[in-house]
Design a protein around this motif. Structure first.
Motif, PDB file in Angstrom:
ATOM      1  N   MET A  87     -51.522 -27.471 -27.119  1.00  0.00           N
ATOM      2  CA  MET A  87     -50.569 -26.505 -27.656  1.00  0.00           C
ATOM      3  C   MET A  87     -49.187 -27.127 -27.725  1.00  0.00           C
ATOM      4  O   MET A  87     -48.772 -27.862 -26.819  1.00  0.00           O
ATOM      5  CB  MET A  87     -50.520 -25.247 -26.786  1.00  0.00           C
ATOM      6  N   THR A  88     -48.476 -26.859 -28.818  1.00  0.00           N
ATOM      7  CA  THR A  88     -47.072 -27.229 -28.947  1.00  0.00           C
ATOM      8  C   THR A  88     -46.239 -26.013 -28.581  1.00  0.00           C
ATOM      9  O   THR A  88     -46.493 -24.902 -29.050  1.00  0.00           O
ATOM     10  CB  THR A  88     -46.743 -27.671 -30.381  1.00  0.00           C
ATOM     11  N   ASP A  89     -45.249 -26.221 -27.729  1.00  0.00           N
ATOM     12  CA  ASP A  89     -44.459 -25.122 -27.202  1.00  0.00           C
ATOM     13  C   ASP A  89     -43.028 -25.606 -27.009  1.00  0.00           C
ATOM     14  O   ASP A  89     -42.703 -26.749 -27.307  1.00  0.00           O
ATOM     15  CB  ASP A  89     -45.054 -24.653 -25.875  1.00  0.00           C
ATOM     16  N   GLY A  90     -42.161 -24.764 -26.506  1.00  0.00           N
ATOM     17  CA  GLY A  90     -40.791 -25.150 -26.237  1.00  0.00           C
ATOM     18  C   GLY A  90     -40.060 -24.012 -25.560  1.00  0.00           C
ATOM     19  O   GLY A  90     -40.520 -22.864 -25.568  1.00  0.00           O
ATOM     20  N   LYS A  91     -38.916 -24.314 -24.979  1.00  0.00           N
ATOM     21  CA  LYS A  91     -38.163 -23.313 -24.231  1.00  0.00           C
ATOM     22  C   LYS A  91     -37.380 -22.385 -25.158  1.00  0.00           C
ATOM     23  O   LYS A  91     -36.710 -22.845 -26.094  1.00  0.00           O
ATOM     24  CB  LYS A  91     -37.185 -24.001 -23.275  1.00  0.00           C
ATOM     25  N   THR A  92     -37.467 -21.087 -24.869  1.00  0.00           N
ATOM     26  CA  THR A  92     -36.712 -20.096 -25.641  1.00  0.00           C
ATOM     27  C   THR A  92     -36.353 -18.939 -24.718  1.00  0.00           C
ATOM     28  O   THR A  92     -37.019 -18.721 -23.707  1.00  0.00           O
ATOM     29  CB  THR A  92     -37.528 -19.625 -26.867  1.00  0.00           C
ATOM     30  N   PRO A  93     -35.307 -18.187 -25.027  1.00  0.00           N
ATOM     31  CA  PRO A  93     -34.892 -17.107 -24.124  1.00  0.00           C
ATOM     32  C   PRO A  93     -35.757 -15.858 -24.258  1.00  0.00           C
ATOM     33  O   PRO A  93     -36.306 -15.570 -25.322  1.00  0.00           O
ATOM     34  CB  PRO A  93     -33.453 -16.804 -24.577  1.00  0.00           C
ATOM     35  N   ILE A  94     -35.826 -15.105 -23.177  1.00  0.00           N
ATOM     36  CA  ILE A  94     -36.325 -13.736 -23.213  1.00  0.00           C
ATOM     37  C   ILE A  94     -35.264 -12.880 -22.537  1.00  0.00           C
ATOM     38  O   ILE A  94     -34.753 -13.227 -21.463  1.00  0.00           O
ATOM     39  CB  ILE A  94     -37.709 -13.595 -22.553  1.00  0.00           C
ATOM     40  N   VAL A  95     -34.902 -11.762 -23.194  1.00  0.00           N
ATOM     41  CA  VAL A  95     -33.779 -10.935 -22.756  1.00  0.00           C
ATOM     42  C   VAL A  95     -34.116  -9.465 -23.009  1.00  0.00           C
ATOM     43  O   VAL A  95     -35.134  -9.150 -23.626  1.00  0.00           O
ATOM     44  CB  VAL A  95     -32.485 -11.302 -23.532  1.00  0.00           C
ATOM     45  N   ARG A  96     -33.256  -8.565 -22.538  1.00  0.00           N
ATOM     46  CA  ARG A  96     -33.385  -7.168 -22.953  1.00  0.00           C
ATOM     47  C   ARG A  96     -33.151  -7.103 -24.460  1.00  0.00           C
ATOM     48  O   ARG A  96     -32.251  -7.776 -24.990  1.00  0.00           O
ATOM     49  CB  ARG A  96     -32.366  -6.307 -22.204  1.00  0.00           C
ATOM     50  N   CYS A  97     -33.933  -6.314 -25.138  1.00  0.00           N
ATOM     51  CA  CYS A  97     -33.880  -6.297 -26.598  1.00  0.00           C
ATOM     52  C   CYS A  97     -32.481  -5.988 -27.126  1.00  0.00           C
ATOM     53  O   CYS A  97     -32.056  -6.544 -28.147  1.00  0.00           O
ATOM     54  CB  CYS A  97     -34.881  -5.281 -27.151  1.00  0.00           C
ATOM     55  N   ALA A  98     -31.747  -5.147 -26.419  1.00  0.00           N
ATOM     56  CA  ALA A  98     -30.395  -4.798 -26.849  1.00  0.00           C
ATOM     57  C   ALA A  98     -29.453  -6.000 -26.810  1.00  0.00           C
ATOM     58  O   ALA A  98     -28.420  -5.996 -27.486  1.00  0.00           O
ATOM     59  CB  ALA A  98     -29.836  -3.676 -25.977  1.00  0.00           C
ATOM     60  N   ASP A  99     -29.811  -7.032 -26.032  1.00  0.00           N
ATOM     61  CA  ASP A  99     -28.945  -8.204 -25.868  1.00  0.00           C
ATOM     62  C   ASP A  99     -29.399  -9.403 -26.687  1.00  0.00           C
ATOM     63  O   ASP A  99     -28.819 -10.491 -26.557  1.00  0.00           O
ATOM     64  CB  ASP A  99     -28.896  -8.619 -24.394  1.00  0.00           C
ATOM     65  N   ALA A 100     -30.419  -9.239 -27.516  1.00  0.00           N
ATOM     66  CA  ALA A 100     -30.994 -10.392 -28.222  1.00  0.00           C
ATOM     67  C   ALA A 100     -29.958 -11.131 -29.062  1.00  0.00           C
ATOM     68  O   ALA A 100     -29.976 -12.364 -29.154  1.00  0.00           O
ATOM     69  CB  ALA A 100     -32.161  -9.943 -29.094  1.00  0.00           C
ATOM     70  N   GLY A 101     -29.019 -10.420 -29.657  1.00  0.00           N
ATOM     71  CA  GLY A 101     -28.016 -11.076 -30.483  1.00  0.00           C
ATOM     72  C   GLY A 101     -26.996 -11.862 -29.700  1.00  0.00           C
ATOM     73  O   GLY A 101     -26.325 -12.757 -30.247  1.00  0.00           O
ATOM     74  N   LYS A 102     -26.854 -11.572 -28.406  1.00  0.00           N
ATOM     75  CA  LYS A 102     -25.848 -12.231 -27.569  1.00  0.00           C
ATOM     76  C   LYS A 102     -26.284 -13.594 -27.064  1.00  0.00           C
ATOM     77  O   LYS A 102     -25.445 -14.414 -26.667  1.00  0.00           O
ATOM     78  CB  LYS A 102     -25.522 -11.345 -26.359  1.00  0.00           C
ATOM     79  N   TYR A 103     -27.597 -13.853 -27.033  1.00  0.00           N
ATOM     80  CA  TYR A 103     -28.111 -15.041 -26.351  1.00  0.00           C
ATOM     81  C   TYR A 103     -28.981 -15.880 -27.284  1.00  0.00           C
ATOM     82  O   TYR A 103     -30.121 -16.211 -26.974  1.00  0.00           O
ATOM     83  CB  TYR A 103     -28.895 -14.627 -25.112  1.00  0.00           C
ATOM     84  N   GLN A 104     -28.432 -16.247 -28.409  1.00  0.00           N
ATOM     85  CA  GLN A 104     -29.166 -17.009 -29.408  1.00  0.00           C
ATOM     86  C   GLN A 104     -29.133 -18.516 -29.135  1.00  0.00           C
ATOM     87  O   GLN A 104     -30.057 -19.238 -29.522  1.00  0.00           O
ATOM     88  CB  GLN A 104     -28.578 -16.740 -30.793  1.00  0.00           C
ATOM     89  N   THR A 105     -28.073 -18.989 -28.504  1.00  0.00           N
ATOM     90  CA  THR A 105     -27.891 -20.429 -28.315  1.00  0.00           C
ATOM     91  C   THR A 105     -27.687 -20.758 -26.846  1.00  0.00           C
ATOM     92  O   THR A 105     -27.382 -19.869 -26.028  1.00  0.00           O
ATOM     93  CB  THR A 105     -26.666 -20.936 -29.100  1.00  0.00           C
ATOM     94  N   ILE A 106     -27.820 -22.024 -26.519  1.00  0.00           N
ATOM     95  CA  ILE A 106     -27.559 -22.471 -25.148  1.00  0.00           C
ATOM     96  C   ILE A 106     -26.115 -22.200 -24.783  1.00  0.00           C
ATOM     97  O   ILE A 106     -25.800 -21.760 -23.666  1.00  0.00           O
ATOM     98  CB  ILE A 106     -27.901 -23.969 -25.000  1.00  0.00           C
ATOM     99  N   ALA A 107     -25.189 -22.442 -25.719  1.00  0.00           N
ATOM    100  CA  ALA A 107     -23.768 -22.220 -25.455  1.00  0.00           C
ATOM    101  C   ALA A 107     -23.479 -20.752 -25.169  1.00  0.00           C
ATOM    102  O   ALA A 107     -22.657 -20.424 -24.295  1.00  0.00           O
ATOM    103  CB  ALA A 107     -22.942 -22.705 -26.641  1.00  0.00           C
ATOM    104  N   GLN A 108     -24.144 -19.844 -25.884  1.00  0.00           N
ATOM    105  CA  GLN A 108     -23.936 -18.417 -25.645  1.00  0.00           C
ATOM    106  C   GLN A 108     -24.467 -17.998 -24.274  1.00  0.00           C
ATOM    107  O   GLN A 108     -23.910 -17.111 -23.630  1.00  0.00           O
ATOM    108  CB  GLN A 108     -24.616 -17.598 -26.740  1.00  0.00           C
ATOM    109  N   ILE A 109     -25.545 -18.630 -23.844  1.00  0.00           N
ATOM    110  CA  ILE A 109     -26.115 -18.315 -22.530  1.00  0.00           C
ATOM    111  C   ILE A 109     -25.277 -18.921 -21.417  1.00  0.00           C
ATOM    112  O   ILE A 109     -25.031 -18.280 -20.383  1.00  0.00           O
ATOM    113  CB  ILE A 109     -27.566 -18.827 -22.437  1.00  0.00           C
ATOM    114  N   ASP A 110     -24.796 -20.130 -21.614  1.00  0.00           N
ATOM    115  CA  ASP A 110     -24.088 -20.856 -20.560  1.00  0.00           C
ATOM    116  C   ASP A 110     -22.631 -20.410 -20.444  1.00  0.00           C
ATOM    117  O   ASP A 110     -21.698 -21.167 -20.693  1.00  0.00           O
ATOM    118  CB  ASP A 110     -24.173 -22.366 -20.817  1.00  0.00           C
ATOM    119  N   GLN A 111     -22.473 -19.160 -20.060  1.00  0.00           N
ATOM    120  CA  GLN A 111     -21.150 -18.576 -19.844  1.00  0.00           C
ATOM    121  C   GLN A 111     -21.076 -18.010 -18.427  1.00  0.00           C
ATOM    122  O   GLN A 111     -22.086 -17.560 -17.874  1.00  0.00           O
ATOM    123  CB  GLN A 111     -20.891 -17.470 -20.864  1.00  0.00           C
ATOM    124  N   PRO A 112     -19.877 -18.009 -17.830  1.00  0.00           N
ATOM    125  CA  PRO A 112     -19.743 -17.559 -16.436  1.00  0.00           C
ATOM    126  C   PRO A 112     -20.271 -16.156 -16.178  1.00  0.00           C
ATOM    127  O   PRO A 112     -20.729 -15.853 -15.080  1.00  0.00           O
ATOM    128  CB  PRO A 112     -18.231 -17.641 -16.197  1.00  0.00           C
TER     129      PRO A 112
END
Length: 264
Positions: free
Chosen positions: A125-150
């Motif tokens: 299987m080919t796979d890779g890392k991706t986020p899982i979040v509350r559905c209401a927050d899906a737009g906030k955590y699209q990129t590593i930079a958006q996730i990597d905030q204090p």
């Protein structure tokens, strides 16, 4: 005479070199293969963590289930032996495999660090890392930079490639190591964490099991990854047998049927 002595010396050096390198080949160097050991023993010892749906899950009744458990049973059946499971953890997976098992299964990602101690089969299987979040927050955590905030609370299970990914990429976010990969996803749903980054295949299943959680762009993960089975380092005979079995299960549709059983 000098030329003959030189030739003899060169041959001796080559033989010594070959012997030295053969000695690092694990079971193959002992004059046999794990394939012969398994057939003689009558059991296939399978290391698995039991905490990674849909690949391997340890049930309350003490049995395992999942894609890779069904596949391990198929491999054992092809050998005419019984599968015997050894429960391990992600931090101890490699050490337990080397000491106790013939194969390691359960959504194991191929890594160079693991390759130092074991061989991998062909990837299934080919796979890779991706986020899982509350559905209401899906737009906030699209990129590593958006996730990597204090202000972001990242949650991760210990010892595997998820922890390694978090360590490499999340230096500003608040990262919490949570010990149980089975109950980690409700922590996000209940508001105790915001994001987990794990394999896309796992996020697709967990969003079904936990309504309110959403996988973020699973078709475009942050990095490339593959899943395969770990087999003893240096044992080409056993590796080739498992590879051929795996090839046939994919060609006949057995692997797809097993995957569909757990994913649909």
């Amino acid at each position: 005479m000098k030329q003959a002595l030189g030739t003899i010396a060169a041959c001796a050096a080559l033989l010594a070199y070959g012997a030295a390198h053969a000695a690092t080949d694990g079971t193959a160097a002992a004059g046999g293969s794990r394939l012969d050991d398994v057939l003689a023993r009558g059991t296939l010892r399978v290391c698995t963590t039991g905490d990674y749906r849909p690949y391997s899950y340890y049930r309350a009744d003490g049995t395992f289930e999942g894609i890779d458990i069904d596949m391990a049973e198929s491999l054992a059946h092809s050998l005419g032996v019984k599968a015997e499971y050894v429960k391990t953890s992600w931090p101890n997976l490699t050490a337990d495999f080397v000491a106790k098992c013939d194969i390691a299964v359960g959504g194991v990602s191929t890594t160079l660090e693991r390759q130092k101690h074991a061989f991998f089969t062909a990837p299934y299987m080919t796979d890779g890392k991706t986020p899982i979040v509350r559905c209401a927050d899906a737009g906030k955590y699209q990129t590593i930079a958006q996730i990597d905030q204090p202000g972001t609370r990242v949650i991760v299970n210990p010892g595997g490639t998820n922890a390694l990914f978090a360590k490499q990429h999340f230096t500003r976010a608040n990262v919490t190591v949570y010990p149980d990969n089975v109950t980690i996803f409700p922590q996000i749903l209940d508001g105790r964490a915001d994001v987990m980054v794990t394999d896309a295949s796992e996020t697709l299943l967990q969003q079904k099991l936990n309504p309110g959680l959403c996988s973020v762009h699973p078709d475009q993960p942050f990095q490339f990854g593959e899943k395969a089975y770990m087999v003893p380092r240096g044992d080409v005979v056993f590796q080739q047998y498992v590879d051929q079995w795996l090839h046939l299960t994919r060609a006949t549709g057995e692997f797809q049927a097993i995957s569909d059983k757990w994913l649909k």
